[in-house]
Design an enzyme around this catalytic site. Sequence first.
Site, short mmCIF file in Angstrom:
data_model
loop_
_atom_site.label_atom_id
_atom_site.label_comp_id
_atom_site.label_asym_id
_atom_site.label_seq_id
_atom_site.Cartn_x
_atom_site.Cartn_y
_atom_site.Cartn_z
N GLN A 49 40.15 -6.65 65.71
CA GLN A 49 39.93 -7.54 64.56
C GLN A 49 38.78 -7.08 63.67
OE1 GLN A 49 41.71 -10.03 63.43
NE2 GLN A 49 43.10 -10.33 65.17
N THR A 93 56.27 12.34 71.48
CA THR A 93 56.20 12.88 70.12
C THR A 93 55.49 11.89 69.20
OG1 THR A 93 58.21 14.10 70.50
CG2 THR A 93 57.61 13.75 68.20
N ASN A 128 39.44 -12.94 67.45
CA ASN A 128 40.62 -13.13 66.60
C ASN A 128 40.78 -14.55 66.08
OD1 ASN A 128 41.00 -12.98 69.56
ND2 ASN A 128 43.00 -13.88 69.15
N CYS A 177 52.20 -23.33 71.65
CA CYS A 177 53.19 -24.38 71.88
C CYS A 177 54.32 -23.82 72.73
CB CYS A 177 53.72 -24.89 70.54
SG CYS A 177 54.97 -26.16 70.75
N GLY A 225 46.63 -2.09 69.31
CA GLY A 225 45.49 -2.64 70.05
C GLY A 225 45.78 -2.81 71.54
N GLY A 279 46.25 -0.87 63.95
CA GLY A 279 46.61 -0.58 62.57
C GLY A 279 47.04 -1.78 61.75
C1 LIG Z 1 41.29 -9.00 69.47
C2 LIG Z 1 42.65 -8.41 69.63
N1 LIG Z 1 42.85 -7.45 70.53
C3 LIG Z 1 44.05 -6.87 70.71
C4 LIG Z 1 45.13 -7.26 69.96
C5 LIG Z 1 46.46 -6.60 70.19
O1 LIG Z 1 46.72 -5.68 69.18
P1 LIG Z 1 48.23 -5.18 68.88
O2 LIG Z 1 48.94 -6.33 68.30
O3 LIG Z 1 48.06 -4.04 67.92
O4 LIG Z 1 48.80 -4.73 70.18
C6 LIG Z 1 44.98 -8.25 69.00
C7 LIG Z 1 46.13 -8.73 68.19
O5 LIG Z 1 46.27 -9.87 67.88
C8 LIG Z 1 43.69 -8.85 68.83
O6 LIG Z 1 43.49 -9.81 67.93
#
Ligand SMILES: Cc1ncc(COP(=O)(O)O)c(C=O)c1O
Length: 374
Positions: free
Chosen positions: A177, A235, A149, A321, A73, A198
């Site tokens: 998410q 790769t 999230n 925290c 992400g 993923g």
């Molecule tokens: C809304 C959102 N965007 C992006 C990410 C980042 O994804 P990744 O952990 O695959 O880099 C997260 C991961 O917690 C997420 O919840």
Amino acid sequence: MSDEPIYMDHNATTPVADHVVEAMLPYLTELYGNPSSTSPQGLQARRAVERAREQVAHLIGAHADEIVFTSGGTESNNLAIRGTAAQPVSRVAVTSAIEHPATVAPLAHLQDQYRWKVHEMPVDAHARIELAAVPTGDIGLGTLILAHNEIGTIQPVAEFSAAVHAAGGRVHADGAQAVGKIAVSVAALGVDLLSIAGHKLYAPKGIGALYIRRGTDISAVLRGAGQERGLRPGTENVASIVALGAAAELAERLLDDEMKRQTALRNLLWERLSADIAGLIRVTPYDGTLPNTLMVAIPHALGADLLESTAPIAASTGSACHAGTHTPSSSLLAMGLTPDVALGAVRLSLGRSTTAADIETVASSLVASAKALT
Ligand SMILES: Cc1ncc(COP(=O)(O)O)c(C=O)c1O
């Protein structure tokens, strides 16, 4: 009951599905070819990568040639946002006040390095953007978190896309998410770019994808050879790409049933908790959210203390925290919670393995801990 904590933290990450492990394993052992090589092994790996591309595309209603594999992400958001920096339309980016750091930081980069202006839209008490807040005038990029999230709120991305397109901009949605948890169609959302992570959909960590609508000009962030049309040189991580493809296919197959099942379990969890914890605050709205997410806040208690005293549950709080000091999540403050309430927040995120018996155990443990703390 086993000693393993009950895992209620699927928005943090998911376990890799057995079917996914089975699909990827051969590509870690005997099927080790480099997809750029014309050796028989290489051609076999290429076929596997292209099949996975079709599987991922199918899940979101895209064409296979619109999918670029990334490491997850964060990288997908970076490619979408930083890859737009040089596009000359307008240097105005529009986003919400509750984005993940994987969006906030690349936008800050556009601001610092390319003199973009970033317009942050406020959210209402349901953590939803107010469409009237989309600014008038030219827009270069609109970027919005499709499903949140922590809170689980789903944004009105289709309406946002229409407004940003009308202002001349392109639209990116952070689907990390959402994809695999709810039905996502790039056509229905009207987005030009969509990030996929993923490890949120039962594939391994370190693999993801970016959907790039045909005709959308993007510049690479990494520079190297020509893999992934030069947009993601290096790769290919063949085994993990195969895993993401298998996970996408599995998600598509299970989606309708799991959405119904997890919604029912999530609702049962809320019923149990709210019946027995006086003054419990429901942070996750009742409608328009991910089916698996329930964030609640216990008044006058720290979410961290609650989870610490509730041994058999793995979940998250609404705060970070650092060195013993708790800082409430900025997203929770942006939706109008007071710092006190935000510090009491606990996020319970269900998954495919969650059972009704888990819900009963989790509810009774949390109720007992909440009573002991307040
Ligand atoms: C809304 C959102 N965007 C992006 C990410 C980042 O994804 P990744 O952990 O695959 O880099 C997260 C991961 O917690 C997420 O919840």
